[in-house]
Design an enzyme around this catalytic site. Structure first.
Site, PDB file in Angstrom:
ATOM      1  CG  ASP A 129      -4.120  -8.093  -7.151  1.00 32.66           C
ATOM      2  OD1 ASP A 129      -3.782  -8.593  -6.067  1.00 32.66           O
ATOM      3  OD2 ASP A 129      -4.817  -7.063  -7.241  1.00 32.66           O
ATOM      4  N   GLY A 165      -3.470  -6.310 -14.788  1.00 30.02           N
ATOM      5  CA  GLY A 165      -3.118  -5.806 -13.446  1.00 30.02           C
ATOM      6  C   GLY A 165      -2.004  -6.698 -12.931  1.00 30.02           C
ATOM      7  CB  THR A 166       1.511  -6.927 -13.927  1.00 34.90           C
ATOM      8  OG1 THR A 166       1.711  -5.511 -13.880  1.00 34.90           O
ATOM      9  CG2 THR A 166       1.263  -7.374 -15.338  1.00 34.90           C
ATOM     10  CG  HIS A 224      -1.863   1.122   1.300  1.00 36.50           C
ATOM     11  ND1 HIS A 224      -1.571   2.264   2.020  1.00 36.50           N
ATOM     12  CD2 HIS A 224      -3.061   1.329   0.721  1.00 36.50           C
ATOM     13  CE1 HIS A 224      -2.562   3.126   1.893  1.00 36.50           C
ATOM     14  NE2 HIS A 224      -3.488   2.576   1.108  1.00 36.50           N
ATOM     15  CD  GLU A 277      -6.749  -7.060 -10.584  1.00 41.06           C
ATOM     16  OE1 GLU A 277      -5.731  -6.505 -10.179  1.00 41.06           O
ATOM     17  OE2 GLU A 277      -7.889  -6.620 -10.367  1.00 41.06           O
ATOM     18  CB  CYS A 300      -3.341  -0.443 -15.227  1.00 46.81           C
ATOM     19  SG  CYS A 300      -4.382  -1.750 -14.599  1.00 46.81           S
ATOM     20  NE  ARG A 326      -4.428   0.908  -7.514  1.00 46.19           N
ATOM     21  CZ  ARG A 326      -3.231   1.121  -8.078  1.00 46.19           C
ATOM     22  NH1 ARG A 326      -2.809   2.340  -8.320  1.00 46.19           N
ATOM     23  NH2 ARG A 326      -2.451   0.098  -8.371  1.00 46.19           N
TER      24      ARG A 326
HETATM   25  C1  PEP Z   1      -2.853  -4.659 -10.121  1.00 47.14           C
HETATM   26  O1  PEP Z   1      -3.211  -5.562  -9.374  1.00 47.14           O
HETATM   27  O2  PEP Z   1      -1.920  -4.782 -10.928  1.00 47.14           O
HETATM   28  C2  PEP Z   1      -3.522  -3.369 -10.079  1.00 47.14           C
HETATM   29  C3  PEP Z   1      -3.221  -2.408 -10.936  1.00 47.14           C
HETATM   30  O3  PEP Z   1      -4.445  -3.173  -9.104  1.00 47.14           O
HETATM   31  P1  PEP Z   1      -4.113  -2.824  -7.576  1.00 47.14           P
HETATM   32  O4  PEP Z   1      -2.675  -2.517  -7.491  1.00 47.14           O
HETATM   33  O5  PEP Z   1      -4.993  -1.699  -7.215  1.00 47.14           O
HETATM   34  O6  PEP Z   1      -4.486  -4.105  -6.896  1.00 47.14           O
HETATM   35 MG    MG Z   2      -5.131  -5.435  -8.434  1.00 46.05          MG
END
Ligand code: PEP
Ligand code: MG
Length: 847
Positions: free
Chosen positions: A741, A738-739, A427, A717, A803, A534
Site C-alpha cells: 500500500d 506495508g510496502t 489479489h 502503509e 511485511c 491477514r
Molecule cells: C501492504 O500493504 O504492504 C500489506 C502487507 O498489506 P496488504 O497487501 O494486505 O494490503
Molecule cells: Mg496493505
C-alpha cells in the site's frame, strides 16, 4: 619485445593477466598453464589492445606470429570478462594456405589437410570477409575437390584470391572479431546479459592442436565434465568425436564416442584408457585448483592430450546448488563462498515444479510473472467450476478477469491462476504467492471473453472451458497443452545449503500466512514466525460469509453484535489452531483490513441468495449493496477506518485473539500475540483502537481470572504514517512497513491496475523496475528512512519490520537490513529466497 607488453603477451605462469583486463578465458588459460597442463602456446590480447584494433590500430602481427613454431596453425577465441557475455565465435586453422596444404597433406594425409583448409576458407569468408554464407551451399564434393571449389567460390565472391600470407590472415581475423564486439547488436545482446555498456573484449591466439590426421593413434576432440549439468550429480558427461576440431563433437548428428564405458557402443575409455585417465585427472585437478566444476575442452593428436580450454560447466539452478555444496564439502571452497554462489531468485526454481527445460513451448500468451512454478490444467472460468474440477480430481487453471476474495475457495483447489488484469501485488498475485500457486496476471494481450467462456491467444487461437493449458508463473507465460514437468528439489543438498545460509544471517525471516496450511508451509521453509496474518481471508468461507454479510447489513449495534457473536467462536478457533501450530514462535495478527463492500455479492444470483438468507426483498439487498459501494474502495472505508467506525469488528477479533491466547498459554509457555492495525494515518486512530483492545483485554482477564500480555503495532502503509512515525510509535510496540500500500500511495498508482501499463513503463525506462516488485529505494525508500528515524526518536527500541511483498525480494531485503529491521516477512514460498538473500548481505558486509 612482445613479452614486455602486458597488452599483448604470451600466457605464461607469471604474465600480468586479470579477468578484467584480458578476459575470463585468458585468465583461465593462465591458471591451466600454472597447473602445468598441456595447454598449447597462447598469446593474450588485452581489452585495450582489442579496442585499438577495432579503431584501426593494428599491433605488430609478425611479432605475435613469431611466438609460435614456424608453420603452426593458429586459432583466435574471444575472452570477455564474464564468459556469459559471449563474444564473436572462434576462428580455427588460421595460417592455412596453398603451400601449407601441401606440407600438411604429407604429415596428416590429403583429406585431413583439405578439411582443415576448407574449414578455414569457409569461416574466413563468412566471419572475416563477411561474404554471403550461402556461397558454399553448392559444394557437394569432398576432400581436395571441395577445397578447390571453396577457394574458387571465395575468389568469385570476394573478387580477389584467398589471402595466403598468415600474418595478413591473422590481422584480418583480429580486426573482424574486434569490430564485431563493438557492433550495436553485440552490445545490446551482452547488455541484456548484464554486461556494462563499456565491457571489453580480450582475444586469445592459440596454436592449433589439430584433431585431424592419418596417424595410427586416436585423433580427435571433445569436451568432458565431471557432473551432470542438469542435476549436478557426479557423473562424467561430455562428447568426443574422432577426426574433429573445436566443439564439433557437440554438433547435431555428430557420431560421437561415449566417454566412459557404455553398453550402447564404443567409448574413449575402451579405445584409449590411458588417455582417458589422463583427461579425467586433468579435469579433477582443474576442479580443485580453479575451485569450480569445469568443462574441459581437449584435443587428442598423435596419442597426446592437449587441453585447449576450460569453461565453467553450464548448469541448471538445481545443479548449481548441488555443485556449490559439493565443492564446499570437499573443502575446495568455504561454506560462505558456496552461499554466495547461488542467486537467491534461482531458489524459487527448486521450490516449485518446472516445465522441463528441454520441452517444446507453444506459448499462446504472456503476462506478469506473478507467482512462480508451473502447472497444467483444464480451463475453468469460475471458482465454483474449479471446485467441481477438484472434486473430480482434475487439475484446473482458473481464468478470471481479476480475482477477488470470493475466488479464494477456487484458488485453493486450482492448479494455477490466469488473469487478464492485475500486477505484482494484485489479489491473485499476493494470494498465489502465498499459496505457492503458479500465477500469471495482466495477460491483457490475450483476449478474454468470460461471458462466452473463451480466451483467445495472442496469435488468434481460441480456448474454451475444459481445454488444457499450462502456466509458467516464473516466466509469465501461458502455453498450449501440457508439456513435461520437473518436480521440486527440496533435497538434502538444499537443506544443507540453507543451514549454511542461516548460520550467516543476521535478520530474522518470517512468513505472511493466513491459514493453517500457509503456516505449515512457513514452518517447512523454516520461517521464524508469522509476520502478517491477514485475518479477512478467514471470513470468506461459505458459512462465515453469510454471517459476515448479516453483520454488514445489521441496522443496529445489537444486531451487529449478534452476528459477530456467531463469528467469535470460529475466529477463536482460527487463532487457537494457529497459536498451537506456531508453538511459541511469534504470530502477528492483522486486524480486519478490506473494504466491507468486498464481502457483498456482485451479481444477480448472489444478491438473490443473500436476500433468501437474510429474508429480505432482493430490491432491499440491491439498495444496501449499492449504498455501500465506493468510488475508490482502496482509499475508502477500509483498514483502521472500519475499526474506528464499526468498532465491534475489532472488539470481536480482539476477544478471539485473547481467548485463544489463554486457551493455548501454559505457565511455562505463555503465548504473546502481536496485534497489528492496518492503514493507519493518524495517531488518534492508534489511541482509539488501543483503548478498545485494552478494554477487551481487561474484560477477558476479569472473566477468566488469568493474565496475559500482548503487543500492539501499526502497519506503516500510508505516507502520512511514515511522516508521523514519531507520534505513532509512541503509541505502540512495533511498526511493520506495508510496502504494497505504501508504494501504491506514494506513486498514486493502483496496485490492481498498474499491470496494464507497467511493462511499457519499464521498457521505456520511466521506472527502472516494477516498484511493486522491487522496492523503490529513492521514493518509497526515503519514506522508510524517515519513518524509521522518527519512530526511533520516540522509541529507540521499537521493533521494526516489513511485511509487504518486497520482503521477499533480494534487492529490497538489502535496504531493510541497512535500516536495521528486526525481521522481514514474505509469502512462504519466498522465505528460502529471503533467507539466502539476507545471508548474502551479511557475508558481503564481512568481506
Ligand atoms: C501492504 O500493504 O504492504 C500489506 C502487507 O498489506 P496488504 O497487501 O494486505 O494490503
Ligand atoms: Mg496493505
Amino acid at each position: 619485445m612482445l613479452t614486455n607488453n602486458p597488452h599483448i603477451t604470451p600466457i605464461t605462469a607469471d604474465a600480468p593477466m586479470k579477468a578484467d583486463t584480458h578476459g575470463g578465458r585468458a585468465k583461465c588459460l593462465q591458471r591451466l598453464v600454472r597447473m602445468d597442463l598441456p595447454v598449447p602456446a597462447t598469446v593474450a590480447l588485452s581489452f585495450d589492445a582489442v579496442h585499438r584494433i577495432a579503431n584501426g590500430e593494428l599491433p605488430d602481427i609478425e611479432k605475435i606470429v613469431a611466438q609460435f613454431p614456424e608453420n603452426a596453425l593458429l586459432c583466435v577465441r574471444p575472452s570477455s570478462q564474464d564468459p556469459d557475455w559471449g563474444g564473436p565465435g572462434a576462428i580455427l586453422n588460421i595460417g592455412m594456405n596453398d603451400a601449407r596444404f601441401i606440407e600438411y597433406s604429407e604429415a596428416l594425409g590429403r583429406d585431413a589437410s583439405a578439411a582443415l583448409y576448407t574449414r578455414f576458407v569457409e569461416a574466413y569468408a563468412v566471419h572475416v570477409a563477411r561474404l554471403d554464407p550461402d556461397m558454399f551451399d553448392d559444394i557437394t564434393s569432398d576432400g581436395a575437390n571441395a577445397l578447390s571449389e571453396a577457394l574458387r567460390a571465395y575468389e568469385d565472391e570476394a573478387e580477389e584470391a584467398f589471402p595466403q600470407d598468415p600474418a595478413v590472415q591473422l590481422s584480418e581475423v583480429l580486426r573482424s572479431m574486434a569490430r564485431a564486439w563493438e557492433g550495436t547488436s553485440a552490445r545490446l545482446l551482452r547488455q541484456a546479459k548484464g554486461a556494462p555498456a563499456d565491457a571489453g573484449l580480450g582475444l586469445v591466439v592459440q596454436q592449433m592442436a589439430l584433431g585431424l590426421g592419418s596417424s595410427e593413434t586416436e585423433t580427435g576432440s571433445g569436451v568432458l565434465q565431471l557432473v551432470d549439468p542438469e542435476t549436478g550429480m557426479p557423473q562424467i558427461t561430455g562428447r568426443y568425436l574422432s577426426q574433429s576440431q573445436g566443439r564439433d563433437a557437440l554438433g547435431e548428428g555428430a557420431e560421437a564416442l561415449y566417454l566412459t564405458q557404455d553398453d550402447r557402443g564404443p567409448s574413449l575409455e575402451d579405445t584409449v584408457p590411458d588417455v582417458y585417465a589422463e583427461i579425467i585427472a586433468h579435469a579433477r585437478a582443474m576442479r580443485r585448483k580453479l575451485r569450480e566444476e569445469m568443462q574441459v575442452e581437449f584435443t587428442l593428436q598423435d596419442g597426446r592430450v592437449h587441453i585447449l580450454d576450460g569453461v565453467r560447466v553450464p548448469r541448471s539452478n538445481r545443479a548449481a546448488l548441488r555443485i556449490a555444496v559439493a565443492l564446499a564439502e570437499d573443502g575446495i571452497i568455504s561454506k560462505q563462498e558456496a552461499v554466495m554462489r547461488i542467486e537467491p531468485r534461482a531458489l524459487s526454481e527448486l521450490l516449485h515444479r518446472q516445465i522441463d527445460p528441454d520441452a517444446y513451448r507453444d506459448v499462446i500468451g504472456s503476462g506478469i510473472a506473478a507467482s512462480p512454478g508451473a502447472a497444467s490444467g483444464r480451463i475453468v472460468f469460475s471458482a465454483a467450476a474449479a471446485q467441481a474440477s477438484a472434486s473430480r480430481g482434475e487439475p484446473a487453471i482458473l481464468v478470471r478477469r481479476e480475482t477477488s476474495p470470493e475466488d479464494i475457495r477456487g484458488m485453493q483447489v486450482a492448479a494455477g491462476v490466469l488473469t487478464e488484469r492485475g500486477g505484482m501485488t494484485s489479489h491473485a498475485a499476493v494470494i498465489g504467492r502465498g499459496m505457492g500457486l503458479p500465477c500469471v496476471v495482466g495477460a491483457a494481450r490475450m483476449s478474454f471473453n468470460l461471458r462466452k467462456k473463451v480466451i483467445v491467444s495472442e496469435d488468434g487461437r481460441r480456448y474454451g472451458e475444459g481445454d488444457m493449458i499450462t502456466l509458467d508463473g516464473a516466466a509469465g507465460q501461458v502455453l498450449d497443452g501440457a508439456p513435461p514437468m520437473r518436480e521440486a528439489a527440496l533435497d538434502e543438498a538444499f537443506t544443507k545449503f540453507m543451514s549454511w545460509a542461516d548460520a550467516e544471517r543476521d535478520i530474522a525471516v518470517r512468513a505472511n500466512a493466513d491459514t493453517l496450511a500457509d503456516a505449515a508451509l512457513a514452518q517447512r521453509f523454516k520461517a521464524e514466525g508469522i509476520g502478517l496474518c491477514r485475518t479477512e481471508h478467514m471470513f470468506f468461507e461459505n458459512e462465515r460469509l453469510t454471517v459476515m454479510r448479516e453483520m454488514i447489513f445489521a441496522d443496529s449495534v445489537q444486531d451487529r453484535r449478534a452476528a459477530l457473536d456467531r463469528l467469535l467462536p470460529m475466529q477463536r478457533q482460527d487463532f487457537t489452531e494457529l497459536f498451537r501450530m506456531m508453538a511459541g514462535a511469534p504470530l502477528t495478527i492483522r486486524l480486519f483490513d478490506p473494504p466491507l463492500h468486498e464481502f457483498l455479492p456482485h451479481d444477480k444470483t448472489g444478491m438473490r441468495q443473500l436476500a433468501e438468507a437474510l429474508d429480505l426483498p432482493v430490491s432491499d439487498v440491491e439498495r444496501r449493496v449499492e449504498s455501500l459501494a465506493e468510488y475508490n474502495p482502496m482509499l475508502g472505508l477500509r483498514g483502521v477506518r472500519v475499526g474506528i467506525t464499526v468498532p465491534e469488528i475489532y472488539e470481536m477479533q480482539a476477544r478471539a485473539i485473547f481467548e485463544a491466547t489463554l486457551a493455548v498459554s501454559t505457565e511455562q509457555a505463555p503465548v504473546v500475540p502481536e496485534i497489528m492495525i492496518p492503514l493507519v494515518s493518524a495517531r488518534r486512530e492508534v489511541e482509539l483502537v488501543r483503548m478498545g483492545l485494552d478494554a477487551v483485554a481487561a474484560a477477558v482477564r476479569a472473566e477468566q481470572g488469568r493474565d496475559f500480555t500482548y503487543h500492539v503495532g501499526v502497519m506503516v502503509e500510508t505516507p502520512r504514517a511514515a511522516l508521523r512515525a514519531r507520534e505513532i510509535a509512541a503509541q505502540c510496540d512495533f511498526l511493520s512497513f506495508g510496502t504494497n500500500d505504501l508504494t501504491q500511495m506514494t506513486y498514486g498508482l493502483s496496485r490492481d491496475d498498474a499491470g496494464r501499463f507497467m511493462s511499457d513503463y519499464v521498457q521505456r525506462g520511466v521506472f527502472e523496475e516494477d516498484p511493486f516488485h522491487v522496492l523503490d529505494a529513492e521514493g518509497v525508500g526515503e519514506l522508510l528512512e524517515i519513518g524509521v528515524a522518527r519512530a526511533r526518536e520516540a522509541k529507540p527500541q521499537v521493533l521494526l519490520s516489513i511485511c509487504g511483498e518486497h520482503g521477499g525480494n533480494p534487492e529490497s531485503i538489502h535496504i531493510c537490513r541497512e535500516l536495521g529491521f528486526s525481521y522481514i516477512s514474505c509469502s512462504p514460498f519466498r522465505v528460502p529466497v529471503a533467507r539466502l538473500a539476507a545471508a548474502q548481505c551479511a557475508i558481503a558486509d564481512k568481506m
